[in-house]
Design an enzyme around this catalytic site. Sequence first.
Site, PDB file in Angstrom:
ATOM      1  CE  LYS A 266       8.045   2.459  -3.734  1.00 22.66           C
ATOM      2  NZ  LYS A 266       6.737   2.711  -3.102  1.00 22.66           N
ATOM      3  CG  ASP A 271       6.210  -1.638   0.040  1.00 22.20           C
ATOM      4  OD1 ASP A 271       6.629  -1.865   1.203  1.00 22.20           O
ATOM      5  OD2 ASP A 271       5.477  -0.679  -0.261  1.00 22.20           O
ATOM      6  CE  LYS A 278       2.651  -2.237   0.852  1.00 18.26           C
ATOM      7  NZ  LYS A 278       1.800  -1.044   0.957  1.00 18.26           N
ATOM      8  CG  ASP A 289       6.383  -0.534  -4.328  1.00 20.41           C
ATOM      9  OD1 ASP A 289       5.703   0.312  -4.949  1.00 20.41           O
ATOM     10  OD2 ASP A 289       6.739  -0.389  -3.144  1.00 20.41           O
ATOM     11  CG  ASP A 348       3.498   0.154   3.637  1.00 22.56           C
ATOM     12  OD1 ASP A 348       4.292  -0.152   2.711  1.00 22.56           O
ATOM     13  OD2 ASP A 348       2.277  -0.070   3.595  1.00 22.56           O
ATOM     14  CD  GLU A 350       8.102   1.350   0.367  1.00 28.45           C
ATOM     15  OE1 GLU A 350       7.220   1.613   1.199  1.00 28.45           O
ATOM     16  OE2 GLU A 350       7.860   1.129  -0.832  1.00 28.45           O
ATOM     17  NE  ARG A 352       5.937   8.662   1.727  1.00 25.39           N
ATOM     18  CZ  ARG A 352       4.680   8.960   2.031  1.00 25.39           C
ATOM     19  NH1 ARG A 352       4.420   9.955   2.841  1.00 25.39           N
ATOM     20  NH2 ARG A 352       3.682   8.261   1.503  1.00 25.39           N
TER      21      ARG A 352
HETATM   22  N1  BES Z   1       4.047   0.915  -2.673  1.00 27.58           N
HETATM   23  C1  BES Z   1       3.112   1.502  -1.787  1.00 27.58           C
HETATM   24  C2  BES Z   1       2.027   2.293  -2.519  1.00 27.58           C
HETATM   25  C3  BES Z   1       1.038   1.480  -3.306  1.00 27.58           C
HETATM   26  C4  BES Z   1       0.028   0.795  -2.667  1.00 27.58           C
HETATM   27  C5  BES Z   1       1.099   1.449  -4.674  1.00 27.58           C
HETATM   28  C6  BES Z   1      -0.889   0.064  -3.421  1.00 27.58           C
HETATM   29  C7  BES Z   1       0.208   0.737  -5.423  1.00 27.58           C
HETATM   30  C8  BES Z   1      -0.796   0.028  -4.780  1.00 27.58           C
HETATM   31  C9  BES Z   1       3.803   2.489  -0.836  1.00 27.58           C
HETATM   32  O1  BES Z   1       5.079   2.152  -0.469  1.00 27.58           O
HETATM   33  C10 BES Z   1       2.986   2.519   0.409  1.00 27.58           C
HETATM   34  O2  BES Z   1       2.865   1.512   1.033  1.00 27.58           O
HETATM   35  N2  BES Z   1       2.447   3.677   0.728  1.00 27.58           N
HETATM   36  C11 BES Z   1       1.632   3.832   1.880  1.00 27.58           C
HETATM   37  C12 BES Z   1       1.987   5.152   2.506  1.00 27.58           C
HETATM   38  C13 BES Z   1       1.326   5.371   3.839  1.00 27.58           C
HETATM   39  C14 BES Z   1       1.920   4.441   4.866  1.00 27.58           C
HETATM   40  C15 BES Z   1       1.513   6.806   4.231  1.00 27.58           C
HETATM   41  C16 BES Z   1       0.174   3.841   1.444  1.00 27.58           C
HETATM   42  O3  BES Z   1      -0.137   4.462   0.425  1.00 27.58           O
HETATM   43  O4  BES Z   1      -0.618   3.191   2.104  1.00 27.58           O
HETATM   44 ZN    ZN Z   2       6.113   0.978  -1.848  1.00 29.43          ZN
HETATM   45 ZN    ZN Z   3       5.132   0.872   1.226  1.00 30.00          ZN
END
Ligand code: BES
Ligand code: ZN
Ligand code: ZN
Length: 495
Positions: A266, A271, A278, A289, A348, A350, A352
């Site tokens: 990734k 992000d 966020k 990220d 968010d 994104e 995947r």
């Molecule tokens: N990059 C983030 C995941 C992340 C968050 C990694 C904090 C390390 C620290 C990812 O893109 C994300 O925002 N995931 C969301 C998914 C949710 C919206 C289903 C998450 O984990 O909150």
């Molecule tokens: Zn992310």
């Molecule tokens: Zn995200």
Amino acid sequence: MQIEFQPGDYRETACDLLAFPVFEDEIADFSSLESLDKITRGAVRSVIFSREFKPELHQTCGIFKPAGLKARNLLLVGGGKKSHLNPAILREIAGTAVRNAKSRAYKSVALFCRGAASPGMAARVATEGALYANHESDIYKTRDKEQRDIESFRIILDRKASQTEVREEIRRGVIVGDATNMARTLANEPSNILTPAKFAERASMMGTHVGLDVQILEREEMERLGMNALLAVSRGSDEPPKLIVLRIKGQEKRRAGSPLYAVVGKGVTFDSGGISLKPSEKMEEMKGDMAGGAAVLGTMIALAQMSPRNSVIGLIPAVENLPSGKATKPGDVVKSYLGKTVEIINTDAEGRLILADALAYARTLGATHIIDIATLTGACVIALGNVNAGMLGTDQKIMDRLRKNCSITGEKLWQLPLDDEYRKAIRSEIADIKNVGNRTAGVITAAKFLQEFVEDTPWIHLDIGAVDLEREGRPFACKGATGFGVRTLVQLLGQ
Ligand code: BES
Ligand code: ZN
Ligand code: ZN
């Protein structure tokens, strides 16, 4: 940093700091420390039995101008229980010694590799640990910069070993150590410096230098191919997306039927969450990220210098996730490269989306086995903290191997389940699939989403959401990006 090795006698080693691992069991049974104690005229006995020093892992005790040694400082480094010693711990001991030496502005360090399983392995992991520890993340400081690099690191082996073997293992250690530090540097880069285009540019420069064939797919090409899941993420940003494809020169002609491994990372250079913005607290950490992508680049750069028998390609979908008038909105539906339609409930989620297209494209390129690595979910941070990365997948044999390798790499992996029942959380009313599940099992539903795009190709997913960043700093590492994944992937594929 110059890496050298010598057999045997540490008494004659002239250096600023000689590190000597000591184990907890050696308090009760002092016999194996007798000879060092005699040489130093009782200094070791004195610090251990006065409880000045407890040989717990990472504890240290310096003895200035030790008697009987040419070293300026003797650093006893706690190694924990002797029975627990493995290559991962020896790597940390080497790192602890180097950072201790740095803090005193010493320039030359030697490590007596006691009790390690094999001299070759000891030399390799000590090299990796030393390089890892020597690294700093203060790239943009113009003052008060950590300039105290260690200039030479000498590995003293406690038994006879083949010179050629040890030299080769040190060479591998340098390759992996440098590649890991490169991945750390990239992940530490702020997003105004490391845009997707700059990421691609650096991959081209560094990759070409070591004999990788680097191909960059541009937006127009991705539009032509129908990579709309990936493109949906980058729509809100002015920075064009890039799909970086890395191949090892000389591996073009594979034996028919032999495996082709694809490592997919990734590469979200920032992000913000997009329209599903966020909260601002800690949002700056989302410059990292793309740590999975950096690990893939590091892995490929290392492999290119090792001429492995395994055929491996690397893919890094690189995008920036921002809100704007052009951005993808919750509820939007896109048709992915594979042809499956996706309802984007949360912009968010994104990672995947970009991986969906990159994974499917890896199969088009002929991948028979796929490993992806991604800072994919906050849920993984909650589930496993910063100790283990999450591991899920369909190739149990490779996952078993990956887990076994943890005691060598020091990068811990914990397997989570992937039962079919979890699939229903990402059913969509309007499209083939939606990009988020409900509140539960976030690591797993994210993996289930990815699984839709590898279909029946054997696949492993590593969620490095919490282990990509070291917030506190460790005795063997500075704060900042960890480069997690480079050692794991090279250990698996670098044969
Ligand atoms: N990059 C983030 C995941 C992340 C968050 C990694 C904090 C390390 C620290 C990812 O893109 C994300 O925002 N995931 C969301 C998914 C949710 C919206 C289903 C998450 O984990 O909150
Ligand atoms: Zn992310
Ligand atoms: Zn995200």
